[in-house]
Write an enzyme that holds these catalytic residues in place. Structure first.
Site, mmCIF file in Angstrom:
data_model
loop_
_atom_site.group_PDB
_atom_site.id
_atom_site.type_symbol
_atom_site.label_atom_id
_atom_site.label_comp_id
_atom_site.label_asym_id
_atom_site.label_seq_id
_atom_site.Cartn_x
_atom_site.Cartn_y
_atom_site.Cartn_z
ATOM 1 N N GLY A 1 -28.332 49.966 87.227
ATOM 2 C CA GLY A 1 -27.258 50.237 88.177
ATOM 3 C C GLY A 1 -26.118 50.951 87.498
ATOM 4 O O GLY A 1 -26.161 51.157 86.278
ATOM 5 N N PRO B 1 -22.518 52.064 85.728
ATOM 6 C CA PRO B 1 -21.807 51.425 84.609
ATOM 7 C C PRO B 1 -20.755 50.426 85.100
ATOM 8 O O PRO B 1 -20.196 50.608 86.188
ATOM 9 C CB PRO B 1 -21.099 52.596 83.895
ATOM 10 C CG PRO B 1 -21.638 53.841 84.472
ATOM 11 C CD PRO B 1 -22.301 53.519 85.769
ATOM 12 N N GLY C 1 -21.578 44.781 85.592
ATOM 13 C CA GLY C 1 -21.786 43.400 85.151
ATOM 14 C C GLY C 1 -23.163 43.112 84.580
ATOM 15 O O GLY C 1 -23.567 41.950 84.517
ATOM 16 N N LYS C 2 -23.869 44.142 84.119
ATOM 17 C CA LYS C 2 -25.231 43.913 83.596
ATOM 18 C C LYS C 2 -25.185 43.080 82.315
ATOM 19 O O LYS C 2 -25.978 42.147 82.147
ATOM 20 C CB LYS C 2 -25.929 45.271 83.342
ATOM 21 C CG LYS C 2 -26.139 46.050 84.638
ATOM 22 C CD LYS C 2 -26.881 47.329 84.442
ATOM 23 C CE LYS C 2 -26.067 48.411 83.772
ATOM 24 N NZ LYS C 2 -24.872 48.835 84.533
ATOM 25 N N THR C 3 -24.225 43.407 81.437
ATOM 26 C CA THR C 3 -24.114 42.634 80.197
ATOM 27 C C THR C 3 -23.739 41.184 80.517
ATOM 28 O O THR C 3 -24.284 40.246 79.926
ATOM 29 C CB THR C 3 -23.051 43.275 79.271
ATOM 30 O OG1 THR C 3 -23.343 44.664 79.173
ATOM 31 C CG2 THR C 3 -23.040 42.646 77.903
ATOM 32 N N GLU D 1 0.876 67.680 99.539
ATOM 33 C CA GLU D 1 0.454 66.275 99.717
ATOM 34 C C GLU D 1 0.825 65.759 101.109
ATOM 35 O O GLU D 1 0.059 65.003 101.718
ATOM 36 C CB GLU D 1 1.071 65.375 98.635
ATOM 37 C CG GLU D 1 0.663 65.710 97.210
ATOM 38 C CD GLU D 1 -0.834 65.851 97.016
ATOM 39 O OE1 GLU D 1 -1.596 65.165 97.700
ATOM 40 O OE2 GLU D 1 -1.235 66.691 96.178
ATOM 41 N N HIS E 1 -1.824 66.860 103.521
ATOM 42 C CA HIS E 1 -3.010 65.968 103.500
ATOM 43 C C HIS E 1 -2.719 64.697 104.301
ATOM 44 O O HIS E 1 -3.538 64.232 105.091
ATOM 45 C CB HIS E 1 -3.305 65.516 102.064
ATOM 46 C CG HIS E 1 -4.002 66.529 101.212
ATOM 47 N ND1 HIS E 1 -5.129 67.189 101.606
ATOM 48 C CD2 HIS E 1 -3.740 66.960 99.943
ATOM 49 C CE1 HIS E 1 -5.539 67.997 100.633
ATOM 50 N NE2 HIS E 1 -4.703 67.887 99.616
ATOM 51 N N ASP F 1 -9.726 70.855 96.466
ATOM 52 C CA ASP F 1 -9.892 70.471 97.880
ATOM 53 C C ASP F 1 -10.925 71.369 98.553
ATOM 54 O O ASP F 1 -11.733 70.909 99.363
ATOM 55 C CB ASP F 1 -8.573 70.645 98.646
ATOM 56 C CG ASP F 1 -7.490 69.715 98.130
ATOM 57 O OD1 ASP F 1 -7.837 68.665 97.574
ATOM 58 O OD2 ASP F 1 -6.298 70.055 98.290
#
Ligand code: ATP
Length: 509
Positions: A110, A112, A115-117, A338, A341, A412
């Site tokens: 999955g 990075p 929570g794999k570790t 901005e 937007h 954009d």
């Protein structure tokens, strides 16, 4: 210590001989060769150390590497799948009596930071196993054979660690397995990769139920597509567990975990933060909680407030605030852009603007951040067209107020074009369903441009009726640097839209 004293003695003797007029260079050369041979032999025969973590009960309080599944948020499906597989170790007698072959490998895959570790560590805790961790890149060296040697060492260490801690099982965690377990034969001229993966397969094939120590290999990767199929064959990593980005509920759980030890002000709503952080991984959310606490500390506050979280989200999303300040003219352009937007975002989806700022961060001179209503995984044509309009809002606002546009809109535009192609590829354009491989590219491009031009016109007519509003909002934004979505909405609500006659006069001007 002994090493240092010996080295000092040797240097003193050599200096003495040099002062006495002896030629010490042959001695230096021979000494150098000895040192090299000694180090090389050491290096090849186990001088390398992997991370060892024992889950011996006595360690539990001192070793904060040990975590339980309860401390991992938003991964219930992965935890359930993993637990089911781990029961092969926990209920080994029953498994043996039924003649089930031992489970040797679990592959967590999955994006990075999901929570794999953590899952692998919690698995060791859950099964009361010893835990040895290594990363794929640690096996790859210049010297042929070193990787294979390290694989052997890793399995030997896992066994020894379990035995010395009176454990019946050991978990070996290999992160970034794609580095070592990439498709064989891909690394032309570098047999080292192939030898290493072969050794791993040999070790895994050799694992048996009657071993004194049961070994389970948990591997993690972000690139499952790159793995050698031999690794995923039954009897090797035959349990695949997907560890995905958390959904809203998952993000809330993770935020709760990472704010447990932090004093939060009453105005902080973790639900709202979870809503605003669509696409964030567990690692991002941990960072948000930590950065928010740092912002509170900078302001000498006793509690972490909502604004600290907002700033932390911006930092994690876009990077640290920069000192560079554009000149007044550029600043006005950024503010106008901005606000453009933001106005379109509120038009398309009311209540959607979270923050607008003109303080440079990462690559951006300013930005408008939206609050996603809900996690979304499917998009209709209307939604994508709305997103295109929001992308174009900045550029069109510059056009309306400043009568020209700037390179600030390049990102954009790229995004808008990408979205227009999505409409076509999903069969939602006037072309209907298209065979992407055989459809003429220029025809596709012309349809994409039609979609964008239509949206550009709509955005233009919306914004030109609000020229005064854009100017006054831009000025306030420059003064305050940041504007909240609430403040924007209040100002919009008080504004009376210019009527059609004025619009006509404006265009003809
Ligand atoms: P990578 O693929 O980059 O190796 P990973 O999937 O192994 O990443 P971890 O190393 O387990 O991710 O997570 C990094 C940090 O992010 C953890 O130490 C923890 O603080 C936080 N974290 C990630 N996922 C979760 C989660 N599901 N619940 C709680 N914290 C999490």
């Amino acid at each position: 210590m002994l090493k240092e004293v010996t080295l000092g003695g040797v240097i003193a003797i050599l200096l003495f001989l040099l002062i006495q007029g002896y030629n010490i260079f042959p001695a230096l050369l021979i000494g150098g060769v000895f040192v090299f041979l000694y180090n090389f032999a050491n290096f090849k025969s186990g001088g390398y150390d992997f991370k060892l973590v024992s889950t011996a009960k006595s360690d539990l309080n001192t070793d904060n590497n040990l975590i339980s599944f309860e401390e991992i948020g938003g991964q219930q499906a992965a935890i359930n799948e993993l637990k089911e597989a781990l029961d092969f170790i926990k209920k080994s007698k029953l498994v043996d009596s039924l003649g089930i072959r031992p489970l040797k490998g679990i592959m967590l895959f999955g994006p990075p930071g999901t929570g794999k570790t953590l899952l692998a560590k919690a698995a060791a805790n859950y099964t009361d196993s010893a835990f040895v961790a290594a990363s794929g890149s640690e096996f790859i060296e210049m010297y042929a054979g070193v990787g294979a040697q390290r694989v052997r060492q890793l399995f030997a260490k896992a066994r020894n660690l379990a035995l010395s801690n009176n454990k019946k099982s050991s978990i070996i965690f290999i992160d970034e397995i794609e580095v070592l377990g990439g498709k064989r034969g891909q690394n032309v001229g570098h047999m080292e990769y192939d030898q290493t993966i072969n050794q791993l397969l040999v070790e895994m094939d050799g694992l048996a139920t009657d071993d004194k120590v049961r070994i389970l290999v948990i591997a993690a990767t972000n690139r499952i597509d790159m793995l050698d199929p031999a690794l995923l064959r039954p009897g090797r990593f035959d349990r695949l567990v997907r560890v995905d980005l958390p959904d809203k509920e998952g993000r809330l759980q993770i935020l709760k975990i990472h704010t447990k030890n932090k004093p939060l002000s009453k105005n902080v709503s973790l639900e709202k933060i979870a809503q605003e952080t669509f696409g964030f991984s567990g690692a991002h959310l941990e960072s948000v909680a930590n950065e928010a606490a740092i912002f509170a500390l900078r302001e000498q506050k006793q509690q972490i407030e909502e604004k600290h979280f907002k700033e932390a989200i911006d930092k994690v999303m876009l990077g640290e605030k920069l000192d560079k300040r554009p000149n007044a003219e550029e600043m006005y352009r950024v503010a106008v852009h901005e606000i453009g937007h933001a106005l379109i975002s509120e038009w398309i989806r009311p209540e959607s603007v979270s923050t607008i700022t003109v303080s440079p961060r990462g690559q951006a001179l300013g930005y408008m951040r939206q609050t996603p209503q809900d996690d979304m995984y499917l998009y209709t044509k209307d939604i994508i067209e709305g997103d295109i309009a929001v992308c174009l809002g900045g550029m069109v606002s510059e056009q309306v107020i400043l009568r020209n546009t700037s390179t600030g809109a390049m990102g954009d535009l790229k995004e808008a074009i990408k979205l227009a192609y999505q409409i076509i590829e999903a069969g939602m354009s006037v072309l209907g369903i298209v065979d992407l491989d055989n459809f003429p590219k220029d025809q596709m491009q012309s349809v994409a441009m039609d979609i964008i031009n239509k949206k550009q016109n709509e955005v233009y007519y919306y914004l030109i009726q609000r020229k005064d509003l854009i100017v006054s909002l831009a000025k306030t934004l420059i003064k305050d640097e940041v504007m909240s979505g609430e403040k924007l909405r209040e100002t919009i609500a008080d504004y009376k839209v210019v009527d059609q006659l004025d619009l006509f006069n404006d265009q003809s001007a």
